[in-house]
Write a protein that holds these residues in place. Structure first.
Motif, PDB file in Angstrom:
ATOM      1  N   ARG A   1       0.020  11.061 -10.194  1.00 54.94           N
ATOM      2  CA  ARG A   1       1.290  10.786  -9.532  1.00 54.94           C
ATOM      3  C   ARG A   1       1.774   9.435 -10.044  1.00 54.94           C
ATOM      4  O   ARG A   1       0.993   8.496 -10.114  1.00 54.94           O
ATOM      5  N   THR A   2       3.036   9.347 -10.409  1.00 52.98           N
ATOM      6  CA  THR A   2       3.533   8.104 -11.005  1.00 52.98           C
ATOM      7  C   THR A   2       4.480   7.344 -10.070  1.00 52.98           C
ATOM      8  O   THR A   2       5.346   6.613 -10.529  1.00 52.98           O
ATOM      9  N   ASP A   3       4.286   7.517  -8.755  1.00 55.70           N
ATOM     10  CA  ASP A   3       5.134   6.827  -7.779  1.00 55.70           C
ATOM     11  C   ASP A   3       4.982   5.312  -7.871  1.00 55.70           C
ATOM     12  O   ASP A   3       5.958   4.574  -7.757  1.00 55.70           O
ATOM     13  N   SER A   4       3.744   4.865  -8.051  1.00 54.67           N
ATOM     14  CA  SER A   4       3.472   3.424  -8.077  1.00 54.67           C
ATOM     15  C   SER A   4       2.143   3.185  -8.786  1.00 54.67           C
ATOM     16  O   SER A   4       1.366   4.120  -9.010  1.00 54.67           O
TER      17      SER A   4
ATOM     18  N   THR B   1      -0.740   4.487  -6.537  1.00 57.46           N
ATOM     19  CA  THR B   1      -1.048   5.928  -6.542  1.00 57.46           C
ATOM     20  C   THR B   1      -1.689   6.351  -7.862  1.00 57.46           C
ATOM     21  O   THR B   1      -2.564   7.217  -7.870  1.00 57.46           O
TER      22      THR B   1
ATOM     23  N   ASP C   1      -5.387   8.066  -8.068  1.00 57.38           N
ATOM     24  CA  ASP C   1      -5.647   9.354  -8.724  1.00 57.38           C
ATOM     25  C   ASP C   1      -6.754   9.231  -9.766  1.00 57.38           C
ATOM     26  O   ASP C   1      -7.627  10.090  -9.865  1.00 57.38           O
TER      27      ASP C   1
END
Length: 183
Positions: A32-35, A38, A42
């Motif tokens: 996940r590349t939200d922040s 995250t 991962d």
């Protein structure tokens, strides 16, 4: 194109370094590349599949010659990076590719999990040899310029073993007279 291979223990530290200003995520697989938080989470979740592996962080910097600037865009960099990873035997694992714009030469940082999707360790044996061979093949395939010799290396940016190697090289080269070269 040349590569520098680094291994480490902290995904959080590596991701934090790579996602600084003047950077952009150009590819991500299994993350996940939200922040940065995250992304590190991962990576660490997958790392738990093989908790005994100490250096689970794979970090590769691919750098291109300044003469290649007009040939490069994100798609070309991702394509050549994926081929590089394949030639290195790095597959079936999480991967993040981040392009930096903070130097005059184009470069990307690749962070990958040395624990693959099945909990197996991705080997790092003969990494420098395989990397040199992979870069040479990809330079020929894409038409990238390969730097000639060691004279163009920015000595001021070298650290650790690389710095020591170049100090030895420069000292030996300075000690050889023109007559000895003809020898």
């Amino acid at each position: 194109m040349i590569a520098k291979i680094i291994e480490g223990k902290s995904f959080g530290g590596c991701v934090g370094y790579v996602l600084k200003k003047d950077s952009e995520i150009i590819h991500a697989n299994g993350l996940r590349t939200d922040s940065a938080k995250t992304i590190a989470q991962d990576f660490n979740f997958q790392r738990m599949l093989n908790p005994r592996l100490g250096n689970a962080v794979g970090h590769i910097i691919l750098s291109w010659n300044t003469d290649d600037k007009n040939m490069l865009n994100n798609d070309i960099m991702v394509s050549s990076a994926k081929r590089y990873l394949s030639k290195m035997g790095i597959k079936d694992t999480q991967c993040l590719m981040v392009r930096h714009h903070d130097r005059k030469h184009d470069h990307i940082h690749i962070i990958y999990n040395r624990v693959n999707d099945y909990g197996k360790t991705i080997s790092n044996s003969n990494g420098r040899y395989k990397s040199f061979k992979a870069c040479k093949e990809l330079n020929a395939m894409y038409g990238f310029k390969q730097s000639e010799g060691k004279e163009n290396v920015n000595r001021g940016r070298l650290k650790g073993n690389d710095r020591t190697r170049y100090q030895i090289y420069d000292t030996v080269k300075a000690g050889i007279t023109p007559q000895q070269k003809l020898g």
